[in-house]
Write a protein that holds these residues in place. Structure first.
Motif, PDB file in Angstrom:
ATOM      1  N   GLY A   1       0.778  -1.235   0.000  1.00 16.14           N
ATOM      2  CA  GLY A   1       0.000   0.000   0.000  1.00 16.14           C
ATOM      3  C   GLY A   1       0.805   1.279   0.000  1.00 16.14           C
ATOM      4  O   GLY A   1       0.256   2.357   0.276  1.00 16.14           O
ATOM      5  N   ILE A   2       2.087   1.205  -0.316  1.00 13.26           N
ATOM      6  CA  ILE A   2       2.953   2.386  -0.350  1.00 13.26           C
ATOM      7  C   ILE A   2       3.244   2.750  -1.800  1.00 13.26           C
ATOM      8  O   ILE A   2       3.833   1.962  -2.550  1.00 13.26           O
ATOM      9  CB  ILE A   2       4.285   2.143   0.383  1.00 13.26           C
ATOM     10  CG1 ILE A   2       4.046   1.800   1.851  1.00 13.26           C
ATOM     11  CG2 ILE A   2       5.204   3.360   0.239  1.00 13.26           C
ATOM     12  CD1 ILE A   2       3.570   2.939   2.697  1.00 13.26           C
ATOM     13  N   GLU A   3       2.812   3.937  -2.231  1.00 13.37           N
ATOM     14  CA  GLU A   3       3.213   4.461  -3.540  1.00 13.37           C
ATOM     15  C   GLU A   3       4.388   5.410  -3.279  1.00 13.37           C
ATOM     16  O   GLU A   3       4.201   6.509  -2.761  1.00 13.37           O
ATOM     17  CB  GLU A   3       2.073   5.205  -4.221  1.00 13.37           C
ATOM     18  CG  GLU A   3       2.418   5.725  -5.614  1.00 13.37           C
ATOM     19  CD  GLU A   3       2.831   4.630  -6.594  1.00 13.37           C
ATOM     20  OE1 GLU A   3       3.736   4.896  -7.420  1.00 13.37           O
ATOM     21  OE2 GLU A   3       2.272   3.516  -6.541  1.00 13.37           O
TER      22      GLU A   3
ATOM     23  N   GLU B   1      11.049   4.383 -20.968  1.00 10.50           N
ATOM     24  CA  GLU B   1      10.267   3.145 -21.021  1.00 10.50           C
ATOM     25  C   GLU B   1      10.164   2.509 -19.643  1.00 10.50           C
ATOM     26  O   GLU B   1       9.132   1.919 -19.288  1.00 10.50           O
ATOM     27  CB  GLU B   1      10.887   2.169 -22.014  1.00 10.50           C
ATOM     28  CG  GLU B   1      10.905   2.661 -23.459  1.00 10.50           C
ATOM     29  CD  GLU B   1       9.515   2.967 -24.005  1.00 10.50           C
ATOM     30  OE1 GLU B   1       8.510   2.411 -23.479  1.00 10.50           O
ATOM     31  OE2 GLU B   1       9.411   3.782 -24.948  1.00 10.50           O
ATOM     32  N   PHE B   2      11.212   2.617 -18.855  1.00  7.56           N
ATOM     33  CA  PHE B   2      11.165   2.115 -17.473  1.00  7.56           C
ATOM     34  C   PHE B   2      10.088   2.830 -16.674  1.00  7.56           C
ATOM     35  O   PHE B   2       9.283   2.196 -15.971  1.00  7.56           O
ATOM     36  CB  PHE B   2      12.528   2.308 -16.806  1.00  7.56           C
ATOM     37  CG  PHE B   2      12.524   2.102 -15.319  1.00  7.56           C
ATOM     38  CD1 PHE B   2      12.655   0.832 -14.776  1.00  7.56           C
ATOM     39  CD2 PHE B   2      12.385   3.179 -14.449  1.00  7.56           C
ATOM     40  CE1 PHE B   2      12.647   0.642 -13.393  1.00  7.56           C
ATOM     41  CE2 PHE B   2      12.373   2.999 -13.070  1.00  7.56           C
ATOM     42  CZ  PHE B   2      12.497   1.721 -12.543  1.00  7.56           C
TER      43      PHE B   2
ATOM     44  N   ASP C   1       4.437   2.462 -14.312  1.00  8.49           N
ATOM     45  CA  ASP C   1       3.355   3.370 -13.894  1.00  8.49           C
ATOM     46  C   ASP C   1       3.858   4.528 -13.052  1.00  8.49           C
ATOM     47  O   ASP C   1       3.252   4.894 -12.039  1.00  8.49           O
ATOM     48  CB  ASP C   1       2.278   2.599 -13.126  1.00  8.49           C
ATOM     49  CG  ASP C   1       1.499   1.640 -14.015  1.00  8.49           C
ATOM     50  OD1 ASP C   1       1.330   1.946 -15.203  1.00  8.49           O
ATOM     51  OD2 ASP C   1       1.079   0.582 -13.513  1.00  8.49           O
ATOM     52  N   LEU C   2       4.953   5.119 -13.501  1.00  8.98           N
ATOM     53  CA  LEU C   2       5.525   6.255 -12.781  1.00  8.98           C
ATOM     54  C   LEU C   2       5.334   7.579 -13.525  1.00  8.98           C
ATOM     55  O   LEU C   2       5.952   8.582 -13.189  1.00  8.98           O
ATOM     56  CB  LEU C   2       7.021   6.010 -12.527  1.00  8.98           C
ATOM     57  CG  LEU C   2       7.316   4.880 -11.530  1.00  8.98           C
ATOM     58  CD1 LEU C   2       8.794   4.503 -11.568  1.00  8.98           C
ATOM     59  CD2 LEU C   2       6.893   5.261 -10.114  1.00  8.98           C
ATOM     60  N   LEU C   3       4.449   7.557 -14.533  1.00  8.65           N
ATOM     61  CA  LEU C   3       4.181   8.763 -15.309  1.00  8.65           C
ATOM     62  C   LEU C   3       2.694   9.093 -15.295  1.00  8.65           C
ATOM     63  O   LEU C   3       2.130   9.524 -16.300  1.00  8.65           O
ATOM     64  CB  LEU C   3       4.671   8.581 -16.758  1.00  8.65           C
ATOM     65  CG  LEU C   3       6.177   8.454 -16.955  1.00  8.65           C
ATOM     66  CD1 LEU C   3       6.508   8.151 -18.408  1.00  8.65           C
ATOM     67  CD2 LEU C   3       6.897   9.721 -16.507  1.00  8.65           C
TER      68      LEU C   3
ATOM     69  N   VAL D   1      10.360  13.776 -12.965  1.00  6.77           N
ATOM     70  CA  VAL D   1      11.218  12.748 -13.559  1.00  6.77           C
ATOM     71  C   VAL D   1      11.516  13.000 -15.032  1.00  6.77           C
ATOM     72  O   VAL D   1      12.563  12.562 -15.536  1.00  6.77           O
ATOM     73  CB  VAL D   1      10.621  11.335 -13.382  1.00  6.77           C
ATOM     74  CG1 VAL D   1      10.489  11.003 -11.909  1.00  6.77           C
ATOM     75  CG2 VAL D   1       9.285  11.183 -14.105  1.00  6.77           C
ATOM     76  N   LEU D   2      10.628  13.705 -15.747  1.00  7.78           N
ATOM     77  CA  LEU D   2      10.897  13.963 -17.162  1.00  7.78           C
ATOM     78  C   LEU D   2      11.887  15.097 -17.370  1.00  7.78           C
ATOM     79  O   LEU D   2      12.320  15.346 -18.482  1.00  7.78           O
ATOM     80  CB  LEU D   2       9.595  14.250 -17.920  1.00  7.78           C
ATOM     81  CG  LEU D   2       8.672  13.049 -18.092  1.00  7.78           C
ATOM     82  CD1 LEU D   2       7.486  13.415 -18.979  1.00  7.78           C
ATOM     83  CD2 LEU D   2       9.413  11.846 -18.678  1.00  7.78           C
ATOM     84  N   TYR D   3      12.171  15.824 -16.325  1.00 12.36           N
ATOM     85  CA  TYR D   3      13.367  16.654 -16.356  1.00 12.36           C
ATOM     86  C   TYR D   3      14.003  16.708 -14.987  1.00 12.36           C
ATOM     87  O   TYR D   3      13.600  17.506 -14.141  1.00 12.36           O
ATOM     88  CB  TYR D   3      13.150  18.086 -16.860  1.00 12.36           C
ATOM     89  CG  TYR D   3      14.509  18.753 -16.864  1.00 12.36           C
ATOM     90  CD1 TYR D   3      15.425  18.404 -17.839  1.00 12.36           C
ATOM     91  CD2 TYR D   3      14.935  19.550 -15.836  1.00 12.36           C
ATOM     92  CE1 TYR D   3      16.721  18.886 -17.800  1.00 12.36           C
ATOM     93  CE2 TYR D   3      16.223  20.034 -15.782  1.00 12.36           C
ATOM     94  CZ  TYR D   3      17.113  19.699 -16.771  1.00 12.36           C
ATOM     95  OH  TYR D   3      18.399  20.146 -16.727  1.00 12.36           O
ATOM     96  N   HIS D   4      14.950  15.851 -14.799  1.00 15.27           N
ATOM     97  CA  HIS D   4      15.824  15.949 -13.640  1.00 15.27           C
ATOM     98  C   HIS D   4      17.233  15.724 -14.157  1.00 15.27           C
ATOM     99  O   HIS D   4      17.578  14.632 -14.581  1.00 15.27           O
ATOM    100  CB  HIS D   4      15.475  14.894 -12.590  1.00 15.27           C
ATOM    101  CG  HIS D   4      14.998  15.484 -11.298  1.00 15.27           C
ATOM    102  ND1 HIS D   4      15.491  16.660 -10.786  1.00 15.27           N
ATOM    103  CD2 HIS D   4      14.070  15.071 -10.408  1.00 15.27           C
ATOM    104  CE1 HIS D   4      14.884  16.943  -9.654  1.00 15.27           C
ATOM    105  NE2 HIS D   4      14.008  16.002  -9.397  1.00 15.27           N
TER     106      HIS D   4
END
Length: 510
Positions: A335-337, A359-360, A365-367, A376-379
Motif C-alpha cells: 500500500g505504499i506508492e 520506457e522504465f 506506472d511512474l508517469l 522525472v521527465l526533467y531531472h
C-alpha cells in the motif's frame, strides 16, 4: 556563554525550481543538534529561525540585539548563488560590534570553506562536517574554559591569513549525542523531523553525504531504544505522532540493518505513530516493509535514479533495474506508492539511456501523477563540490564553474542531441512548476475540474517528451528557433488548460 544560532533567510531561485534539493534533508536538524550539545555543556542558546519564520534581516538584527551573543553560528545553506546579502549583513553586525565571533556550519561550507572565508572576512571560522563536538570545543575556547587553539574540524585563518584546518572523526556512538532542540517553527512543519542514522554504505557518484562526514565515513545508526526515547519525549511534551526520518539511508547494511529495522518497527508499533523514511532499493524487503507498515510507515522515498543498468553502473549505485522494479512491487503490495529519486539526464547520457529511462518509467506506472511526471521527465544531475562526479569531471577538464563560486559545477552533455531534449524539457517543466507553485502550496485555490486538468497536463508532458525524443532518435535537428517555438506552444497549452475557463467566466461577468 550566550550563543545564537541562525537559520538565515533563503530566497527561492525561479530558474532552479525543478532541481533537486540544494542541501540534504538530514541538514534540517544540524542546528538543533548543535543547540542540544551546547546546552548540555551549560551554555545559553537561542535559535533564530530566519527561514521558517520568514524574518527579514532587520527583524533578525533586533533578535540579535536582544540576545547580545558572545558567539553566533550560522547554518549556511547554498541556494543557487553566493549569498552576498547574508555576508553584507554579517559585516554590518561585526562593524556595529554586535558579534565578537562568527562561525558557520553545514554541507555547503564544509566543501566551500576556502571561498567563503575569502568572500566574507568577518566570518572567523568554518566548521567542517558534523558540527556538534567542534562547536562545543570552540565555545569552550572562547569562554576561557580551554586554552587550546587547535580544534579538530575547524577551518580558520592563521596570523598570516592562511587557512588552516584538520578534519574531525565522525561521532562513533550517536546515542551519546543529546537530543536536538526543536523550535516552535520546527514543530509547525507537517511532520516532526527525526534522525535515526547518519551516513550511507553506498558510494553514489552524485552524492556528497559521505564526503560531508569525512574520508572514512560510514553508515552509523542510533539504537532503536534511543530513537524511541526521543519519540516518547516528543509525544509526551507536544502530543505529536507524525514523524519523518531525515536519514538518507534509513536501513543499515545487510541483515544487521534489516534486523535493526524490524526491532525499531516492533517498538514504534506500540506507539500508534505515522512516519516516513528514505531508503535504497536493495534494502526493500517484503518482511521488513510489512512490519514497518504495520508500525505506521506511510511515506517512503527510494532512489531509483535510472532505468538502465549501464547508467546505474556509471553512477556507482550498486543496484540494478531488476532491484528497482522489485522494490516498487513490494512497496505497492503493502500500500505504499513511493516518491522516487530519478536522474533522467546525466552529463554522459546517450539517447539510448534516455529511451531506457522513459520506457522504465512508463512500464512501472511512474508517469501518471503530474508532480512526479514533471520531476522525472526533467531531472538533470546536479554536480556539487565534494561528490565523486565533481572530482571526475574536474579531472577530465569537463567541469565548468561560475566565476563567483566553485561549489556548483556544470558539464556540457556529451551527446548534443540529449542536450536539446534536456533544454526543452527544462523550460517546459520550470514553466509548469512556476504556474502550479501557488496552487500546490495552497496559496491559490485549485481550478474547477482540477483533476481532469492535471490529467490533461500530465498526458501532454509525456507526449511532448516522447515527440522530441523520437524526433532526435531518427536524426532530426532542432534549431534554436524550432526549440523556442516548441516550448512556446507548450507554455500556451499549459496556460490554456489552467486558466482558460476562469478567464472566460471573468469576461462574462464583466
Amino acid at each position: 556563554m550566550k550563543i545564537l544560532l541562525l537559520e538565515h533567510p533563503r530566497d527561492p531561485c525561479p530558474e532552479r525550481c525543478n532541481d533537486v534539493a540544494n542541501t540534504p534533508l538530514s541538514s534540517s536538524l544540524l542546528t538543533g543538534y548543535v543547540a542540544g550539545m551546547l546546552e548540555s555543556r551549560g551554555h545559553e542558546v537561542e535559535i533564530v529561525e530566519g527561514y521558517l519564520e520568514g524574518l527579514s534581516y532587520e527583524e533578525i538584527r533586533q533578535r540579535i540585539r536582544a540576545v547580545e551573543p558572545d558567539l553566533m553560528g550560522v547554518h549556511l545553506v547554498y541556494h543557487w548563488k553566493i549569498d552576498y546579502e547574508l555576508f553584507t549583513f554579517l559585516e554590518q553586525l561585526k562593524r556595529e560590534e554586535f558579534l565578537p565571533y562568527i562561525t558557520v556550519y553545514g554541507f555547503y561550507p564544509t566543501f566551500a570553506f576556502e571561498e567563503i572565508l575569502q568572500a566574507c572576512p568577518v566570518i572567523d571560522s568554518v566548521i567542517l562536517g558534523e558540527p556538534e563536538l567542534t562547536f562545543a570545543e570552540l565555545a569552550e575556547v572562547l569562554s576561557g574554559r580551554c586554552n587550546s587553539i587547535d580544534i579538530a574540524g575547524l577551518a580558520q585563518r592563521d596570523k598570516y591569513g592562511r587557512i588552516r584546518y584538520t578534519r574531525r572523526k565522525p561521532v562513533e556512538d550517536l546515542d551519546l549525542l543529546p537530543f536536538p532542540v526543536r523550535t516552535e517553527a520546527m514543530f509547525g512543519l507537517p511532520e516532526v523531523n527525526i534522525q535515526g542514522s547518519r551516513g550511507c554504505y553506498g558510494r553514489c557518484t552524485f552524492c556528497y553525504i559521505n564526503p560531508f562526514y569525512g574520508q572514512r565515513s560510514r553508515w552509523r545508526g542510533r539504537s532503536p531504544e534511543n530513537i524511541v526515547a526521543e519519540i516518547d519525549k516528543i509525544i509526551s511534551e507536544r502530543g505529536r505522532k507524525e514523524f519523518y526520518f531525515t536519514d538518507p539511508n534509513f536501513f543499515g547494511p545487510g541483515q544487521k540493518g534489516q534486523k535493526r529495522a524490524l526491532h525499531l518497527a516492533s517498538l514504534l508499533k506500540q506507539r500508534n505513530v505515522q512516519f516516513g523514511i528514505e531508503a535504497r532499493v536493495n534494502d526493500i524487503h517484503d518482511e521488513t516493509i510489512g512490519a514497518l507498515v504495520e508500525a505506521g510507515l506511510r511515506y517512503l522515498l527510494i532512489g531509483l535514479e535510472s532505468g538502465r543498468d549501464h547508467s546505474l553502473k556509471r553512477m556507482n549505485k550498486m543496484t540494478t533495474v531488476a532491484q528497482n522494479e522489485r522494490a516498487l512491487r513490494i512497496l505497492r503490495r503493502h500500500g505504499i506508492e513511493p516518491n522516487i529519486g530519478f536522474i533522467m539526464f546525466e552529463p554522459d547520457s546517450s539517447l539510448k539511456d534516455i529511451r531506457a529511462n522513459f520506457e522504465f518509467l512508463r512500464r512501472n506506472d511512474l508517469l501518471k501523477n503530474l508532480p512526479v511526471t514533471a520531476n522525472v521527465l526533467y531531472h538533470h544531475q546536479i554536480i556539487l563540490k565534494g561528490t565523486p562526479a565533481y572530482q571526475r569531471l574536474q579531472k577530465e577538464g569537463r567541469l565548468k564553474t561560475l566565476p563567483a563560486s566553485t561549489y556548483e559545477g556544470m558539464a556540457a552533455f556529451a551527446d548534443p542531441q540529449v542536450a536539446v531534449l534536456a533544454d526543452i524539457m527544462r523550460q517546459i517543466t520550470n514553466f509548469l512548476f512556476r504556474r502550479m507553485g501557488s496552487i500546490w502550496s495552497g496559496r491559490e485555490e485549485e481550478p474547477r475540474n482540477a483533476r481532469e486538468r492535471y490529467a490533461r497536463l500530465n498526458r501532454l508532458l509525456v507526449e511532448w517528451f516522447e515527440t522530441v525524443l523520437h524526433a532526435l532518435e531518427i536524426g532530426e535537428k532542432f534549431s534554436d528557433e524550432e526549440k523556442e517555438a516548441f516550448v512556446g506552444k507548450a507554455k500556451k497549452a499549459i496556460n490554456d488548460i489552467l486558466y482558460f475557463d476562469s478567464k472566460t467566466r471573468c469576461s462574462k461577468q464583466r
